[in-house]
Motif scaffolding. Sequence first.
Motif, PDB file in Angstrom:
ATOM      1  N   TRP A   1       0.833  -1.214   0.000  1.00 53.13           N
ATOM      2  CA  TRP A   1       0.000   0.000   0.000  1.00 53.13           C
ATOM      3  C   TRP A   1       0.863   1.259   0.000  1.00 53.13           C
ATOM      4  O   TRP A   1       0.573   2.223  -0.718  1.00 53.13           O
TER       5      TRP A   1
ATOM      6  N   LEU B   1      -0.531   4.882  -0.564  1.00 60.51           N
ATOM      7  CA  LEU B   1      -1.742   4.817   0.254  1.00 60.51           C
ATOM      8  C   LEU B   1      -1.424   4.216   1.617  1.00 60.51           C
ATOM      9  O   LEU B   1      -0.577   3.319   1.726  1.00 60.51           O
TER      10      LEU B   1
ATOM     11  N   ARG C   1     -12.082  -1.234   0.608  1.00 61.93           N
ATOM     12  CA  ARG C   1     -11.156  -0.992  -0.518  1.00 61.93           C
ATOM     13  C   ARG C   1     -11.644  -1.742  -1.758  1.00 61.93           C
ATOM     14  O   ARG C   1     -11.799  -2.961  -1.727  1.00 61.93           O
TER      15      ARG C   1
ATOM     16  N   VAL D   1     -12.919   3.374  -0.555  1.00 65.57           N
ATOM     17  CA  VAL D   1     -11.718   3.845  -1.258  1.00 65.57           C
ATOM     18  C   VAL D   1     -11.663   3.073  -2.564  1.00 65.57           C
ATOM     19  O   VAL D   1     -11.546   1.839  -2.564  1.00 65.57           O
TER      20      VAL D   1
ATOM     21  N   ILE E   1      -9.732   2.262  -5.828  1.00 65.84           N
ATOM     22  CA  ILE E   1      -8.370   2.343  -6.377  1.00 65.84           C
ATOM     23  C   ILE E   1      -8.445   2.030  -7.871  1.00 65.84           C
ATOM     24  O   ILE E   1      -8.882   0.949  -8.262  1.00 65.84           O
TER      25      ILE E   1
ATOM     26  N   ILE F   1      -8.335  13.539 -13.061  1.00 65.94           N
ATOM     27  CA  ILE F   1      -7.734  12.878 -11.893  1.00 65.94           C
ATOM     28  C   ILE F   1      -6.441  12.198 -12.377  1.00 65.94           C
ATOM     29  O   ILE F   1      -6.477  11.277 -13.181  1.00 65.94           O
TER      30      ILE F   1
ATOM     31  N   SER G   1      -2.799  10.703  -7.598  1.00 65.33           N
ATOM     32  CA  SER G   1      -3.555  11.675  -6.796  1.00 65.33           C
ATOM     33  C   SER G   1      -4.803  11.026  -6.204  1.00 65.33           C
ATOM     34  O   SER G   1      -5.243   9.959  -6.657  1.00 65.33           O
ATOM     35  N   CYS G   2      -5.353  11.680  -5.178  1.00 71.43           N
ATOM     36  CA  CYS G   2      -6.588  11.204  -4.542  1.00 71.43           C
ATOM     37  C   CYS G   2      -7.635  12.303  -4.632  1.00 71.43           C
ATOM     38  O   CYS G   2      -7.313  13.485  -4.535  1.00 71.43           O
TER      39      CYS G   2
ATOM     40  N   LYS H   1     -11.532  13.287  -3.034  1.00 68.52           N
ATOM     41  CA  LYS H   1     -12.621  12.910  -2.103  1.00 68.52           C
ATOM     42  C   LYS H   1     -13.945  13.461  -2.619  1.00 68.52           C
ATOM     43  O   LYS H   1     -14.045  14.646  -2.941  1.00 68.52           O
TER      44      LYS H   1
ATOM     45  N   THR I   1     -13.387   8.007  -1.651  1.00 68.49           N
ATOM     46  CA  THR I   1     -12.061   8.496  -2.035  1.00 68.49           C
ATOM     47  C   THR I   1     -11.651   7.773  -3.305  1.00 68.49           C
ATOM     48  O   THR I   1     -11.636   6.533  -3.334  1.00 68.49           O
ATOM     49  N   ILE I   2     -11.370   8.529  -4.342  1.00 67.47           N
ATOM     50  CA  ILE I   2     -10.854   7.920  -5.573  1.00 67.47           C
ATOM     51  C   ILE I   2      -9.338   8.022  -5.506  1.00 67.47           C
ATOM     52  O   ILE I   2      -8.788   9.124  -5.434  1.00 67.47           O
ATOM     53  N   ALA I   3      -8.687   6.870  -5.487  1.00 66.37           N
ATOM     54  CA  ALA I   3      -7.220   6.857  -5.455  1.00 66.37           C
ATOM     55  C   ALA I   3      -6.740   6.398  -6.824  1.00 66.37           C
ATOM     56  O   ALA I   3      -6.893   5.227  -7.190  1.00 66.37           O
TER      57      ALA I   3
END
Length: 380
Positions: free
Chosen positions: A175, A180, A189, A215, A217, A235, A239-240, A242, A247-249
Amino acid sequence: MVRTWDIFCSVVDNFGDIGVCWRLARQLSSELGQSVRLWVDDLASFHRLCRAVNPARTSQFIDAVEVRHWYVTFQQVEPADIVIEGFGVRLPAAYVEAMAARLPHPVWINLEYLSAESWIDGCHGLPSPHPSLPLVKYFFFPGFTSASGGLLMESGLAQAREGFQSDPAAMAVFWHALGLAPPDGGALRVSLFCYDNAALPALVEAWCSDPLPVVCIVPEGAALAQLSRIANQRIEPGSCLKLGGLTIAAIPFLDMEHYDRLLWACDLNFVRGEDSFLRAQLGARPLVWQAYPQEESAHLRKTSAFLERYASALDSAAGPVFCAFTRAWNRESTDVGRHWAALRSHRKSLSAHARCWAGKLAASGSLAIKLAEFCEDRLK
Ligand code: TRH
């Protein structure tokens, strides 16, 4: 017996074809000691899955597999004992003529796409004589039954996966490498790998308003591009973003080994096509599959065939919810938003089932071993 193999792979678009051909080539070479040459028309795509590939080289060895850049103008070579055309790719005409001139003739296989449909058992291994040359091509169908061509599974995979999944330190390192924090149990997740899907906005909305934080990913690609459009901002990988409880990672496109780890580490994986679909099942975590969209809704039949096999052993509460969600996702229906809360409320039984299912996959047999035996029988 050591045989020579030529595997032909045309990338066309997407990554599934090269993913499957590369896994097969590598396993035939490293586990069965075969002498394998892999012809690929798009080394740049191959490089994204396997960083050892140098797209500038016409010929290179990777894990003892000879990788050749397959140009439009094919430089003639002596055909191998066994010739695999990946997914009906058209072989160079001069190569086919050389196959006909070679004695004994090579065993010629068309490796088909993985499907859970029952008709494939009856078609697996069928011969198709060439209309004008003294050659026979055999259809080899991967599948979920012992009567099919089996599944691509390298040996030692379950042990490697279990080692990783039971090692919190290894997962934390993974991670951190993605930028992350390791999960603290407070959020779900979810990895996301899908085609453009008209249902994604409804799913994003459900995630945003879910009291359980999500989250998501997302490796760089179509899903990330669509999420950018939904969020109305670009995006970037690394980057992340919210959006309410979501949360888009965004992460870079991973090589195959790291993508496997992502599947092993997430609570739920959205996958697509054939190869990520199978890797997610082998990853022993719950999955939502988007079949490759096809004309005349063929992908919906494929989805139903899979659900019939996969969901039959799910408990009577989780089964219908899982099927409804997967069907809606494949129909690209906004119903996914409505079904989300129910789906994730069954995550305990979905997780237990995913582990059990992964253990059962071995019963279909190893595709590489079945293929090698099939070809050896025809070479004798
Ligand atoms: O890329 P795909 O959509 O491939 C498709 C299907 O195979 C489809 O049936 C075929 O007709 C079409 O291509 C032309 O999905 P698939 O099959 O899951 O392949 C993706 C590959 O990419 C798989 O090997 C996993 C790998 N992958 C990575 O290595 N890293 C990543 O970050 C991601 C997201 C995928």
